[in-house]
Every structure is written in C-alpha cells, then in structure tokens.
Write a protein that holds these residues in place. Sequence first.
Motif, PDB file in Angstrom:
ATOM      1  N   THR A 190       0.824  -1.204   0.000  1.00 39.04           N
ATOM      2  CA  THR A 190       0.000   0.000   0.000  1.00 39.04           C
ATOM      3  C   THR A 190       0.862   1.259   0.000  1.00 39.04           C
ATOM      4  OG1 THR A 190      -1.527  -1.241   1.408  1.00 39.04           O
ATOM      5  CG2 THR A 190      -1.910   1.138   1.201  1.00 39.04           C
ATOM      6  N   VAL A 191       0.484   2.191  -0.839  1.00 40.06           N
ATOM      7  CA  VAL A 191       1.021   3.545  -0.728  1.00 40.06           C
ATOM      8  C   VAL A 191      -0.129   4.451  -0.313  1.00 40.06           C
ATOM      9  CG1 VAL A 191       2.077   5.493  -1.915  1.00 40.06           C
ATOM     10  CG2 VAL A 191       2.773   3.161  -2.482  1.00 40.06           C
ATOM     11  N   THR A 192       0.094   5.202   0.756  1.00 34.65           N
ATOM     12  CA  THR A 192      -0.942   6.117   1.221  1.00 34.65           C
ATOM     13  C   THR A 192      -0.610   7.506   0.698  1.00 34.65           C
ATOM     14  OG1 THR A 192      -1.257   4.752   3.170  1.00 34.65           O
ATOM     15  CG2 THR A 192      -2.107   7.004   3.261  1.00 34.65           C
ATOM     16  N   TYR A 193      -1.519   8.053  -0.084  1.00 33.37           N
ATOM     17  CA  TYR A 193      -1.204   9.316  -0.761  1.00 33.37           C
ATOM     18  C   TYR A 193      -2.067  10.474  -0.281  1.00 33.37           C
ATOM     19  CZ  TYR A 193      -5.371   8.605  -3.610  1.00 33.37           C
ATOM     20  OH  TYR A 193      -6.658   8.421  -4.011  1.00 33.37           O
ATOM     21  N   GLY A 194      -2.894  10.227   0.717  1.00 36.06           N
ATOM     22  CA  GLY A 194      -3.725  11.326   1.205  1.00 36.06           C
ATOM     23  C   GLY A 194      -4.119  11.129   2.659  1.00 36.06           C
TER      24      GLY A 194
END
Lengths: 457, 457
Positions: A190-194
């Motif tokens: 997972t990449v959390t971008y917000g």
Amino acid sequence: MTASDHDLRPHLDTNAADAELFDLLRIPSVSAQEEHKDDMRRAAEFLQGKLARLGFTARVDDTAKHPVVYAERLQAPGKPTVLIYGHYDVQPEAPLEEWLSPPFEPTVRDGRIYARGSTDDKGQAFAHVQGVELLLSRGELPVNVKFLLEGEEEIGSPSLGAYLREHQEELACDVVVISDGSRFASDVPTVTYGLRGLAYIEVRVQGANRDLHSGAYGGAAPNPINALAQIIAKLKDDRGRITIPGFYDDVQALTENERAMWASLPHSDEKFAASIGVSALPGEAGYTTLERLWGRPTLDVNGIWGGYQGEGSKTVIAAKAGAKISMRLVPGQDPERITKLAASYIKSLAPEGATVEVIELHGGQPVAMDLDSPFIAAADRALHKVFGTKAAFARTGGSIPIVADFRAVLGAPVLLVDMGLNEDAPHSPNESFALSDYHNGILTSAYLLRELGESSA
Amino acid sequence: MTASDHDLRPHLDTNAADAELFDLLRIPSVSAQEEHKDDMRRAAEFLQGKLARLGFTARVDDTAKHPVVYAERLQAPGKPTVLIYGHYDVQPEAPLEEWLSPPFEPTVRDGRIYARGSTDDKGQAFAHVQGVELLLSRGELPVNVKFLLEGEEEIGSPSLGAYLREHQEELACDVVVISDGSRFASDVPTVTYGLRGLAYIEVRVQGANRDLHSGAYGGAAPNPINALAQIIAKLKDDRGRITIPGFYDDVQALTENERAMWASLPHSDEKFAASIGVSALPGEAGYTTLERLWGRPTLDVNGIWGGYQGEGSKTVIAAKAGAKISMRLVPGQDPERITKLAASYIKSLAPEGATVEVIELHGGQPVAMDLDSPFIAAADRALHKVFGTKAAFARTGGSIPIVADFRAVLGAPVLLVDMGLNEDAPHSPNESFALSDYHNGILTSAYLLRELGESSA
C-alpha cells in the motif's frame, strides 16, 4: 540491462539485517519516561553511528527533550533528493505482565519479531537504513538521501515543527518517504497518498446563571443541554450531509479513477462492521465506506457534558453544557475557514434564551499527493518488484500532524509506504513485526530509492 | 352571630407563642447528622408533651431512623377530620461562619426570627399547634385534628411511606393540611392546590464495542453522542411541544378560571428572567410562564455525558453516551404510562447502527385538588379573615413526594397553606421567619380549622 533490472533479493543478508535491528530493539528508548533519557541518546547514537559507517554525514542534534538524528549522503547530482523520516522512540511497555517475552529482548516466534518498537517504528525506519545499505553493497545509490529520525513521535513530536523550520534549507528535498503504519491488508502492498485534515472546536452553551430546580423552573428556564442537542442535531441532514453553509464548497471531488481503485480493494462492510461490533455503518449517502473514511469530510461529536452525570436522578436544569466537535477535512478544505463557518453557523443555531460560545481547539491541513506524480509511479514499480502485485493507492482517514508539517515547511510531497500490519499490535503488549515484512521492507526501500532515481523530480 | 364571626387576633398571646417556638428552635434537631440523634428525640418529645397538654392523645413512634410524633384529638363527631403534617427536623447549619447569630439560638432582628428551622418547618408546623391552642383557649375546636410530625423530611422522608401504610386506618382523614413552603408573594396569601408529577428516565446509547479513533473510523462508525443529540432534539417540536406520541392524551386542560386567576397574580416575565440571568423564557407556545410552570408538562434533559470531557482535544468516537431526562407531569398524566410511551418512542428514534436502552429511574404522581372543593373555599375564607385579601390559588411546578404519598395511601386531598416566603432562605445560612408571618400563620391555622368545621366533608 540497467541496474534496476537486477533482482536485489539474493543479495540481502537477512541474518546481518536481523541482528542489527535486534541490537536497536534492545535499547529501551521510551520517550515518555524520564528514566530512559540515556537510552534515548544511546538509540540516537546507534543510528548516527550506523549511518556514518554507510558514508553519511550523520549527527545527533539536541532538542528541548530528545535528540534528532540527521544524516545525509548527497552524491547523486541531478538526481532527486529523498528525505526518509522515522522515529526511534517507542511506547512504554506497560502492561508488562501481558508480554510473553521481555519487551526489550527481541524474540522470534512463528516468523515474527516480538519486541516493543519492532513495527513502530524502529523496524520500519531501520528497513530504510538497511535498504540504503543493500543498494550501496551493490555499488549504487542513485538518489540523494537524507534521514530524519526523531525521538519524540510517541509523545506528539513537540520539537519537530521547530526543528523543521530551523533546518528548512538543509532538509530541502523532492519527496518525503515515511514508513510508520500499516498496509491495507497483508497481501496488499500500500502507498498512502492522502490524509484528512482536522478542525476541532468546543461548543459551550449557557442557560441560566446557576443550576435550577427542574420542578420550579421547568417550562420556562432555557435548558442548555436540550439546546446543545438541538444544535448538534442540526449539523447534519437526514442523508448524513453536513449542513454548515459553505462546508463542501472547496471539497475536491473523488475522481472516477480513485473510486474504481478503492472499489477493487479487498474490503467487506460486513467484516468491518463486525470488527467494531455494530450492525450498520452510517454515513453520508452516495459514498462507499472507504470513500467516506478516506475521501469525504465528517463531523463527529467527540465529547459532551452537562448537568448531573452520577447515579440515580437529580432534578436539575444545568446552567451550562458543552461539547467537543471535530470535523475531518479533505483536500481543498481549509481548517481555518471551516472553523469560522462552523462557529458562525453554530452560533446562529442558539435557541432563545441560550448563549453559545465556540472555541477553536485544534486544526490540521488535509494532505494529498497527485496520483499522477512520478513518485507514485516509482512506488508502484518498486512494490511490484517486491510483492509481484500492483500496489493499492489508498488514503487514510486520520490526520498525521508531521505530514502536514513536512508539506507546510518543506513544501515536499509525502509518500507513506507502510510496511506493517494492524495485527502487529503497535502500542499494545506483544508488539511484533513479521520477519518477512521487515525483509520486504528493506527491499521496498531499496527498489523505491532506485526507482526514484529514475523518476524526474 | 356564630363563633366564626369572632375576631381571634386579640386573643393571640404572641409573647407566649414566640417563647414556646424559641424553645423548640433551640433544639438542634438535624436529621442528617448522627450526633444529633438525642436532639431529634428531644424535639419529638417537646412536641408530644405540648400536644398532650392541649388534650391530644399524643405519642412518639420509633421508626428505622428518627421518631414520628403522632397526636389526635377527635372530639368533634360528625365534623371533618383534618390531618396536619409537618416536620421537626432541620437542615444542617453549615456554613456556620456565615450565620450572623447562632443557628440554634433564635434571635429577633428587624421583626424576623433568625434560626435554623424557623421557617422550615418548625415555625410553620408549630403555628398549627398554636392555632389549635388559640381555638381551644376560646373553647372551640370544631373539627377532629390529627398531627403527624416527622423527623426525616430533610433526608427524603425514608420512613414516612411505610409509616403511612402501617397507620393507614389511624391516619384516615378528610383533608391533609401542610404548611412547609413559600407563598407566591409577601402580600399574596397562597393556597397551593396542585403539584406536578415526575417521570425520570436514563437513556443509554451504544455505538461500537469500544472507543474508536475519529480519524480512522469517522464517516463509517456510528457516533452515540450524535445519535443521542438527534434523539433529544426530536423529543420537542419547534413550538416547544413534546412529540412523544400520546404524551398529551390525558392532560387535564387548564380551565378558563385558572388561567384568569393566574393571569391576575403579580408576576413579571422580565423580573423572572432577570432573576435567573436569561434573556428569554422559552417554552410551549400558547401558554404564559405561570401556566407553563404550574399547569403544563415539560421535558428537560437533566444530565448528559459521553466521550472526552477534559481539557483540549481528543479525537475519539465514544462507544457510549447517556442522558438523564425528566418529564414533569400534570394532573391526568400517569408517570408509569408516560415512562412507557417515552421509552418506546426514544427507542424508535435510534439511528442506524446505534442501540438505545431506556432505564426508568423515578416517578411521582401529579396531584391536584378540585378548585370547587369546600376545603378550598374554607381556606379562602380563612386567609381572607387573616390578610383581608383574597387568597391566590396556585399550583407549583415541583413534585412533593409526601403529598403524592398522602394522596395514594390516605386518599385524602392535600391543602398546601404556605406561611413562609422565599426570602426566608430555608436551607441557607441566616434562615428566618417573620414574626408577623408566624403570628398570621397561627391565625390562619385557627381560622382554617374553624372554617373547615363549617364545611361539609
């Protein structure tokens, strides 16, 4: 064939990486407890020494409380500069009696490292140090790297904001990478971008100038608790929309792409509801649960009080009542503007005979990275190399003040590349970190730095 | 010319009446304090002795805590039987340092007796004893009289209900007379002929099975505080009417006579609002303030709680919230039925994902005497003789549990003939009773008993 086509995995010496992390985990660097002041410095010096041996210019900077480790290796001219943030302090170990093995004696059981700080955040932060070492062992480090490892995260990072401002030029970077959380699911990198922002207020309602007898005065005296309930009830309509005029004006709508991406994630409303013991997941109509949690603003009363709270009955009409109310904000919304709108609307709802005061308690900017950013694409490629699967691009419903600080002071986008899992039980007894997650974390860091080296800043 | 045409005032020996009351006031009969246990018995025996000397069959009855004085003089066959209730126990004197003269050394200043218990209730109860003595000194006592003087009123009359039931036959009477409060205004002799009842419930709302982070869960988790506020807000409409279905079904409407009578009383909304420091007196539309206070049911939240109540901000979605809600009831309404209606309606308002529990805490019957009753007319004539003015017939917004007990156990109407004033400061330091109010109280008692002797029971 470029460097990025090599497979790094065979070159990772997991025994050495594990042994070094275990040494770090053995230092009881509990930031909340004065008795661990020397341990805090030991942990900072451990990291400074390690980074110095990797060719970094590394130092331990004092702050009002616990030191910051700062290190940089800027030997990739023309390439992006990546600032890796982490923290070496840990939560207190209490309750000690619930630990199956000593919290500061890392113990491997069933493929997991059990120790305080194993996942939060020593393990994840040190995976980046190891990732750099892995690349260097292959003779490559195609980006400029800065490490900022603080010792006060578990006590609210009281010194970090000032540190960022004081070292603004030195810390300048193209992107900030943070690994200090949990990925969406064990099989979903997972990449959390917000992140959502926050506007937190307190509402105080005054009725009479003293508590009154509800028999003698009931029917004529303003009741501040009833008034407060009326005000709160009017803050949302029956479709779960917040009624504060102008509240949604600046909300950035979710894109079709984001909605489709989140819809494809392995999420079950039933399981989510069951995990918190409820029969339904109420919220704004027209949005899925993940959309409501990650991409839509909310309003929740976080506390309420007034009158008699003890056992049995007391026939009183209270003079005062109050509530804490927070609004989670999404990109586009400004906490200061929302606070003003909320205060003005709430005051306008004051029923006859009641006076309403609104106090601003706390605010935080929402943060989002552009999904089309080359950093996002680099992270996607890196995670694919490690996990063999596409990464999830998620947001998170909470607010991480340091992320907003990085955004505000350094002006850099922040990539949250979480290596842990909720089941690691950070902050709880028997905190752990899967050995496989630690090793994948090292590889993720190495591949990410390599991919960032190929992205244009 | 009948006995009732005599003017009793010249025959009242105020010096003797004052001296005897002062002796009673000197006994520190504080029911709440164990150290005054012997004083309690002394006070009871003082009253028993006095009534015995007036020809009453008088005794001191033990209860679980403090004794009851019971006395009867039943020598008016065919005439009504009047039960006079009062209490000889007093509030604690604290804070002692605020008293200008010792609380148990009655002191006259500016025509007022300063002493603990002077108005509440030794002075008012003893005025009836003196009223009987005054009539007897004129050779008349045209009714059968029973005295019931308890020692536990200030601690909630824990033994009285059982005492009434155990002595139900002995206490049988046509009317109960109580003087234990304040009249409407100093120049307005008052008979209180109605009391509101009470239905008191607690509402508990449960959301998730634990407190949740408002960032991680806000937008999907049920919020029990918001839910509770919604429920409370729905309990009244925008005209101040209670929305519980069936709530008003059995309400006895105010008569034109009552409304006209109350409208003629010296009441000022402005002064009332100023006295409690508010700018408006909200309530049910279509009724005056006195009508809303005395003759209309109400719903007030008496307490509310949930989540974080401390300083600053905490981003929590609470698992639980609760409120205490009381409804004042008017004649016609039954507390048990109203509690059921309220519980069922409140449960029906539970928003999605929240569970609502309603707990019954306390109930009390409303009480009203028929305004056409001959007892009311007798009181009116008696007060006119003493004060030279028509009495006000008022109700009161509060509930007096003992009154409902008398109604329920003895089946007798209760006349509240208050002799005191709010400015007497019962329960406060420097409690006092105007000598003129004491003397008028004695005359009121004597004329009332005489008038009741002429009324048909």
